[in-house]
Motif scaffolding. Structure first.
Motif, PDB file in Angstrom:
ATOM      1  N   HIS A  24       0.847  -1.200   0.000  1.00 41.76           N
ATOM      2  CA  HIS A  24       0.000   0.000   0.000  1.00 41.76           C
ATOM      3  C   HIS A  24       0.882   1.250   0.000  1.00 41.76           C
ATOM      4  O   HIS A  24       1.618   1.497   0.960  1.00 41.76           O
ATOM      5  CB  HIS A  24      -0.945   0.020   1.206  1.00 41.76           C
ATOM      6  CG  HIS A  24      -1.672   1.333   1.353  1.00 41.76           C
ATOM      7  ND1 HIS A  24      -2.521   1.824   0.388  1.00 41.76           N
ATOM      8  CD2 HIS A  24      -1.646   2.274   2.341  1.00 41.76           C
ATOM      9  CE1 HIS A  24      -2.991   3.006   0.781  1.00 41.76           C
ATOM     10  NE2 HIS A  24      -2.481   3.303   1.958  1.00 41.76           N
ATOM     11  N   HIS A  26       1.073   5.503  -1.915  1.00 43.48           N
ATOM     12  CA  HIS A  26       0.400   6.546  -2.696  1.00 43.48           C
ATOM     13  C   HIS A  26       1.333   7.003  -3.810  1.00 43.48           C
ATOM     14  O   HIS A  26       1.343   8.169  -4.185  1.00 43.48           O
ATOM     15  CB  HIS A  26      -0.027   7.696  -1.785  1.00 43.48           C
ATOM     16  CG  HIS A  26      -1.002   7.261  -0.727  1.00 43.48           C
ATOM     17  ND1 HIS A  26      -2.364   7.353  -0.879  1.00 43.48           N
ATOM     18  CD2 HIS A  26      -0.801   6.673   0.480  1.00 43.48           C
ATOM     19  CE1 HIS A  26      -2.959   6.871   0.201  1.00 43.48           C
ATOM     20  NE2 HIS A  26      -2.030   6.447   1.041  1.00 43.48           N
ATOM     21  N   MET A 256      -9.203   0.048   5.954  1.00 48.21           N
ATOM     22  CA  MET A 256      -8.234   0.802   6.754  1.00 48.21           C
ATOM     23  C   MET A 256      -9.084   1.634   7.712  1.00 48.21           C
ATOM     24  O   MET A 256      -9.748   2.595   7.310  1.00 48.21           O
ATOM     25  CB  MET A 256      -7.376   1.683   5.846  1.00 48.21           C
ATOM     26  CG  MET A 256      -6.700   0.862   4.745  1.00 48.21           C
ATOM     27  SD  MET A 256      -5.637   1.843   3.662  1.00 48.21           S
ATOM     28  CE  MET A 256      -4.206   2.079   4.670  1.00 48.21           C
ATOM     29  N   TRP A 323       0.166   1.383  10.208  1.00 50.63           N
ATOM     30  CA  TRP A 323      -0.352   2.458   9.358  1.00 50.63           C
ATOM     31  C   TRP A 323      -0.125   3.832   9.979  1.00 50.63           C
ATOM     32  O   TRP A 323      -0.571   4.082  11.096  1.00 50.63           O
ATOM     33  CB  TRP A 323      -1.851   2.185   9.121  1.00 50.63           C
ATOM     34  CG  TRP A 323      -2.583   3.176   8.276  1.00 50.63           C
ATOM     35  CD1 TRP A 323      -2.053   4.009   7.335  1.00 50.63           C
ATOM     36  CD2 TRP A 323      -3.998   3.423   8.288  1.00 50.63           C
ATOM     37  NE1 TRP A 323      -3.064   4.758   6.760  1.00 50.63           N
ATOM     38  CE2 TRP A 323      -4.260   4.423   7.323  1.00 50.63           C
ATOM     39  CE3 TRP A 323      -5.071   2.896   9.021  1.00 50.63           C
ATOM     40  CZ2 TRP A 323      -5.543   4.904   7.075  1.00 50.63           C
ATOM     41  CZ3 TRP A 323      -6.338   3.376   8.774  1.00 50.63           C
ATOM     42  CH2 TRP A 323      -6.575   4.363   7.810  1.00 50.63           C
ATOM     43  N   ASP A 353       3.191   3.096   2.718  1.00 45.36           N
ATOM     44  CA  ASP A 353       2.315   4.276   2.646  1.00 45.36           C
ATOM     45  C   ASP A 353       3.029   5.491   2.041  1.00 45.36           C
ATOM     46  O   ASP A 353       2.577   6.638   2.225  1.00 45.36           O
ATOM     47  CB  ASP A 353       1.720   4.644   4.006  1.00 45.36           C
ATOM     48  CG  ASP A 353       0.198   4.728   3.958  1.00 45.36           C
ATOM     49  OD1 ASP A 353      -0.317   5.401   3.052  1.00 45.36           O
ATOM     50  OD2 ASP A 353      -0.451   4.110   4.814  1.00 45.36           O
TER      51      ASP A 353
END
Ligand code: REL
Ligand code: ZN
Length: 412
Positions: A24, A26, A256, A323, A353
């Motif tokens: 995961h 971005h 999430m 996270w 992330d």
């Protein structure tokens, strides 16, 4: 047979040299152009650092937002690196990344650091960061509702095999009244009151995008008050569209949970916070839909133990990552230890992330150090019983932790 020090060295070596699937981020395929962020200014204006800078700034919020990117980076550098030692995890991360990229941070010379980045071509820089971070594949976060991103998918492009996609659907599940008209505009026959063919048409939308982007899974972020079952739009859509879609396309649904968006709107993207959520919502989904697969990560430290126990109860639940506010060395260590003790190797301890390419280098270097330490303790405990782990066994286990277990779960 390993002497204890040799066992620790082997574990550290395997953890360093096993490539990771970053499940995961971005980050974006380079075909998305400027959406893929990289370089020292983007590192400095990371929203984690913006939040920390405002604790030191005395300038008004609006003044900061009216500055150019270079000016914002200068202000953050001054406040967090020059006026104080850059001790926080996000600050340290900038230095880890710059140092690994071969830059001299000793001189504290931001213009010189900028010059170094000007030399790079983006494609070579992706290769370099992935090499340094030892990342084999990057999963993006892809939203059909993002007006900058959607046209690129609609135009079509040749995919970079280093980047895979995940279908992100927050507006669909969290803002149905404003999303339904958009779906209508795009040719899906939906009604805000869910009447007629609405759920079938939402499924058609999900199917179209799953195929278009070749999604690895479908994902959403949820607030701490998420409950299931419930008479909310979110729960109705999950029940009647996401679950059947997941079964039809063999797509896991990634939850999430725990974010409270925009707690301080003046901080913009840096203004989100967290809250403790209710893990029974996750358990209810898992028990109600045994033929669906769920990925889950939670934002509050207070939820981590319960979530781990939920994973012991449900094999259709795969937990992942530390996270955002959990992504700090002391918490990563605590959470990783607990997960290994409760569910062994059937989880994915970390995702990055990353929002900026260079961050891959620091996020994985820091996480690898912690995982190596925790795993070495665990293998040492085994060795003390006479169960000596071989290098091949350690390699197999680390491959699983670095994406192998998740890939099996997604394929199953
Ligand atoms: O995927 C998410 O919702 C979050 O990870 C992001 O919204 C967040 O801003 C991210 O940068 C955290 O690490
Ligand atoms: Zn994220």
């Amino acid at each position: 047979m390993h002497a204890p020090a040799a066992l620790r060295d082997t574990v550290a070596d395997v953890v360093q040299h096993t490539p990771v699937y970053d499940i995961h981020t971005h980050l974006y395929d380079p075909a998305f152009g400027e959406l893929l962020l990289w370089g020292v200014d983007d590192l400095l204006i990371y929203h984690y650092l913006i939040a920390e800078s405002f604790r030191q700034f005395d300038m008004p919020y609006d003044k900061f937002w009216s500055m150019t990117k270079t000016q914002q980076a200068d202000a953050i550098w001054q406040a967090l690196f020059i006026d104080h030692s850059p001790i926080s995890e996000a600050c340290r991360g900038v230095l880890t990344a710059l140092n690994a990229l071969g830059l001299d941070v000793k001189k504290r010379d931001l213009p010189a650091l900028r010059q170094h980045f000007a030399k790079w071509k983006v494609d070579d820089f992706i290769t370099r960061c992935m090499e340094l971070a030892n990342v084999r594949q990057i999963c993006m976060t892809n939203s059909p509702f993002d007006d900058l991103e959607r046209p690129v998918w609609e135009r079509g492009f040749t995919r970079d095999p280093r980047f895979v996609a995940a279908l992100r659907i927050d507006p669909l599940l969290l803002d149905w009244p404003n999303t339904a008209p958009k779906l209508r505009d795009w040719g899906y026959d939906v009604n805000v009151d869910f009447s007629s063919r609405t759920f079938d048409e939402v499924r058609r939308f999900l199917g179209d995008w799953t195929k278009k982007i070749n999604a690895q899974y479908c994902m959403v972020s949820l607030t701490p008050d998420f409950t299931f079952p419930a008479h909310t739009d979110t729960a109705q859509l999950i029940q009647h569209a996401i679950m059947p879609h997941g079964r039809e396309y063999n797509q896991a649904f990634a939850l999430m949970i725990g974010v409270r968006r925009n707690v301080n709107p003046r901080l913009r993207l840096a203004g989100d916070s967290l809250g403790k959520a209710d893990v029974t919502a996750v358990e209810n989904l898992c028990v109600e839909y045994p033929d669906n697969k769920f990925l889950c990560t939670m934002l509050s430290r207070e939820n981590q133990h319960e979530l781990c126990i939920a994973a012991r109860k449900f094999r259709n639940l795969h937990i992942f990552g530390c996270w955002w506010f959990m992504n700090n060395p002391s918490l990563i260590e605590e959470i990783t230890r607990m997960r290994l003790e409760l569910i062994g190797l059937s989880m994915t301890p970390q995702h990055s992330d990353c929002r900026v390419l260079d961050q891959l280098v620091y996020k994985w270097q820091h996480s690898r150090g912690i995982l190596g330490k925790v795993l070495a303790d665990k293998y040492e405990d085994l060795a003390a019983t006479g169960w000596e782990p071989t290098r091949a066994e350690i390699e197999r286990d680390v491959r699983d932790l670095f994406g192998g277990a998740l890939e099996r779960f997604l394929r199953s």
